[in-house]
Write an enzyme that holds these catalytic residues in place. Structure first.
Site, short mmCIF file in Angstrom:
data_model
loop_
_atom_site.label_atom_id
_atom_site.label_comp_id
_atom_site.label_asym_id
_atom_site.label_seq_id
_atom_site.Cartn_x
_atom_site.Cartn_y
_atom_site.Cartn_z
N ASP A 66 0.82 -1.13 0.14
CA ASP A 66 0.06 -0.16 -0.47
C ASP A 66 1.13 1.01 0.03
OD1 ASP A 66 -1.79 -2.00 0.51
OD2 ASP A 66 -2.61 -0.77 1.74
N HIS A 92 -6.28 2.48 -4.06
CA HIS A 92 -5.87 3.10 -3.20
C HIS A 92 -6.38 4.30 -2.70
CE1 HIS A 92 -4.70 1.70 1.76
NE2 HIS A 92 -3.51 2.35 1.34
N HIS A 110 3.98 -1.92 3.28
CA HIS A 110 3.93 -0.20 2.45
C HIS A 110 4.90 -0.78 1.88
CE1 HIS A 110 0.90 -0.85 6.30
NE2 HIS A 110 0.23 0.41 5.31
#
Length: 700
Positions: free
Chosen positions: A86, A137, A238
């Site tokens: 992400d 996202h 991430h």
């Protein structure tokens, strides 16, 4: 500045379309800045501030799509993992993550932030080129559970557009920011998921949240990513939003461990059998346009930041320099004066000045200079101006009538009739104090001085607009004149109160009539003829300022346009005028005012997208600096400090009007238009000073 006479400059065309372009430019600037501010709203991490209660019926799997009966979920099969990342793409960490994945020949799914895709489309294309998924996202890493419906749709739509522009692919997969596992979904999250799936997107949650955004250590991240009992899992990591060095290191350890345990790696699209289709040409073009607009906003933000910094530095430097020069001017030791008692001729050009002409003439003959003749040149008035003067029957006062030819011609007529070698030029709406003429001519004791500027003050300052102009005269004009006097480069002697040697006027070619600011034009010509120009701050004249915004606009429009004409006419001047005065005028009376509306738009942008405390502190600091300067200027001019209360409002309202006037004047000049001479309606405010003491507290 010039008084109102009939137009000698005939308007060829009146530029109006430029206001549409000007407004459109400011709208584009604000839109670009606002979009940049919106795009910079991205954050990182999966944690959400505050605790929320899970939904009554939590979801059973990480993959969520729309279904006629509600939301349908699905999970990965056993010993199958999907690595998901992400908050990227990040120019530092995403390439390192890609390098690890390529070294181990493992695919992954990257849930990208749309604004970051626009910032680095090449990196996004690399993700696709190396066989990975690119999914949504949101555009700014917004918490969709707390967002309005329109904001949710906007975030998803902009992100799909950005991905299409960068990769040429659609993005059917989506992960909401600040999400985690299916069991942690709240009622607000469910609402956001329904909105997303109703738009045809497949939501992807996580089975295992490594919390790597907290940077708990490489071992902790690797342990949190390890499925239990051979179960399949979507693993949340991430590649953006902060320092991801631990994530990169943990990934290099996690992948071999999972491979040794027989896990198969897949992308989410492969697991669901929904490969990303190609985007339409329209979507691609929209994505490219969106990226360009975001780049434009970023560029404008950078440009405006620099422009604001330059403007603040120049503004603060100007205030400091003005105050320093004013201090030096007020305290420098002046050589003993021999006293100038030579006869003086006062020339008053008058066109329809019935409201003030009587008071003007009475103040001129009632002074303490021993020999004064007053010549009133009636320039074709239709209101009985000349008759009023003649009925006074005052000795030493003559009236010369002529057909309307404009103020410069009227002044030249008066100069031709004058008997004295010292000439005072006065507007027909001006009232002198008793000592003004004598004080005005004292600098002529120096034979190098060819002209002297007096101190013009606003008579009608009872209303707010008059009070603002009063502050402008004292703080701006007179501080500038003190500075010019120290630098010996005075560019303007105001038409309300100025004195000249006849020899200086003749060497300058008389009062010019080819610009609308004949006072500025004449002063510059006197400089170029080799004469010094002095400032007599104690020679006070009271003049009538515009009473309405429309009158103020017309007056300042004419002043600004005429000043630009004079600057262009004398652009080749050398000496102190060319090296000091003209650059100063160009920067502070033309360039910075032209840029000021854009700076103000940037300030509006700052109200919404910059730290409010910093913005307020900066504005208050600048206001305090201006207030201190204003207080000093008022004290130097012997004025009360009471009008200072209106200074903040002057900065917010009056200043904007003055900037727009400069814009209008500059456009008129660039288009080559000829500006008609607008005459201000007189109210007799200056005349009201006669009959009561006009001498105020002495100027130091």
């Amino acid at each position: 500045m010039p008084a109102g006479h009939r137009p000698r400059h005939v308007a060829r065309r009146d530029p109006r379309a430029h206001w549409v372009l000007f407004a459109l430019g400011l709208v584009v600037l604000l839109a670009g800045l606002a979009f940049h501010g919106y795009a910079q709203g991205g954050g990182g991490g999966s944690g959400r501030p505050g605790a929320s209660a899970p939904a009554a019926a939590p979801l059973s799997g990480p993959f969520v799509r729309a279904d006629p009966r509600g939301l349908a979920t699905r999970s990965l099969p056993a010993r199958t993992v999907a690595l998901t990342f992400d908050d990227g793409p990040d120019p530092t960490w995403t390439p390192q993550v890609l390098d690890v994945l390529r070294r181990h020949d493992v695919p992954a799914t990257f849930f990208v932030v749309g604004s970051k895709v626009n910032a680095d489309p090449a990196l996004t294309r690399r993700i696709v080129a190396e066989g990975h998924d690119v999914a949504s996202h949101t555009f700014t890493h917004a918490d969709l559970s707390a967002a309005a419906t329109w904001r949710r749709h906007l975030e998803l739509s902009l992100t799909r557009t950005a991905i299409a522009g960068a990769t040429g692919l659609q993005a059917p997969l989506f992960r909401p920011p600040f999400s985690s596992g299916p069991g942690d979904v709240t009622a607000a999250d469910l609402s956001a998921l329904r909105d997303a799936t109703d738009q045809g997107q497949i939501a992807v949650l996580a089975d295992l949240d490594t919390n790597d955004w907290r940077r708990p250590g490489v071992d902790a991240i690797a342990r949190a990513a390890m499925p239990a009992g051979g179960a399949g899992a979507v693993i949340l990591l991430h590649d953006g939003g902060g320092d991801r060095s631990q994530t990169v290191a943990a990934l290099d350890r996690l992948i071999p461990d999972l491979q040794r345990q027989g896990y198969r790696f897949t992308t989410v699209s492969a697991a669901l059998g929904v490969p990303a289709p190609s985007a339409s040409n329209g979507d691609r073009l929209s994505g490219i346009a969106l990226r360009w607009f975001q780049s434009l906003g970023a560029g404008l933000s950078t440009l405006m930041t620099w422009l604001l910094a330059v403007a603040l530095v120049l503004g603060a430097g100007r205030l400091a320099f003005q105050v320093g020069c004013a201090w030096w001017h007020a305290r420098r030791r002046r050589p003993p004066s021999r006293g100038v008692w030579a006869p003086v001729s006062v020339i008053v050009p008058a066109f329809n000045e019935a409201a003030n002409i009587r008071a003007t003439v009475l103040s001129l003959v009632g002074g303490d200079h021993p020999s004064v003749e007053v010549i009133v040149v009636d320039d074709g008035s239709s209101d009985g101006t000349a008759d009023i003067v003649e009925r006074l029957g005052l000795p030493g006062v003559r009236v010369v009538r002529q057909r309307n030819a404009g103020k410069p011609a009227a002044l030249n007529t008066g100069i031709a009739y004058a008997r004295s070698d010292l000439l005072v030029l006065v507007d027909g709406d001006t009232v002198f104090e008793r000592e003004t003429i004598h004080r005005l001519v004292q600098p002529f004791a120096d034979p190098r001085v060819g002209a002297v500027s007096g101190n013009a003050k606003v008579a009608n300052r009872g209303r707010l607009l008059g009070r603002w102009q009063h502050l402008e005269y004292v703080i701006g004009f007179n501080l500038d004149r003190r500075m010019y006097a120290v630098l010996r480069c005075m560019p303007t002697i105001p038409g309300a109160v100025g004195a000249f040697r006849r020899a200086a006027l003749l060497s300058a070619g008389g009062v010019p009539g080819d610009t609308l600011a004949e006072d500025t034009d004449l002063t510059m010509a006197v400089h170029r003829a080799g004469w010094e120009v002095a400032y007599a701050e104690r020679a006070i004249a009271w003049t009538e300022a515009p009473e309405t915004l429309s009158q103020l606009w017309r007056q300042r429009y004419r002043w600004g346009y005429g000043t630009m004409q004079a600057m262009w006419k004398h652009r080749s001047a050398g000496g102190r005028l060319g090296r000091r005065a003209l650059p100063y005028l160009a920067v502070f009376q033309v360039l910075l005012p032209l840029a000021a509306p854009a700076v103000d738009v940037f300030a509006v942008y700052g109200l919404f997208f910059l730290p409010a405390s910093q913005l307020a502190a900066g504005w208050l600091l600048l206001l305090l600096l201006q207030a201190a300067t204003a207080a000093y200027a008022l004290r130097l001019d012997g004025e009360s400090l009471r009008p200072l209360w209106s200074l903040p409002f002057q900065q917010i309202v009056y200043r904007q009007i003055m900037y727009l006037v400069v814009v209008q004047a500059a456009v008129t000049a660039l288009l080559g238009s000829r500006l008609r001479w607008h005459r201000m309606t007189r109210t007799g405010a200056a005349a009201a000073l006669v009959g009561e003491p006009v001498t105020r507290r002495p100027v130091p």
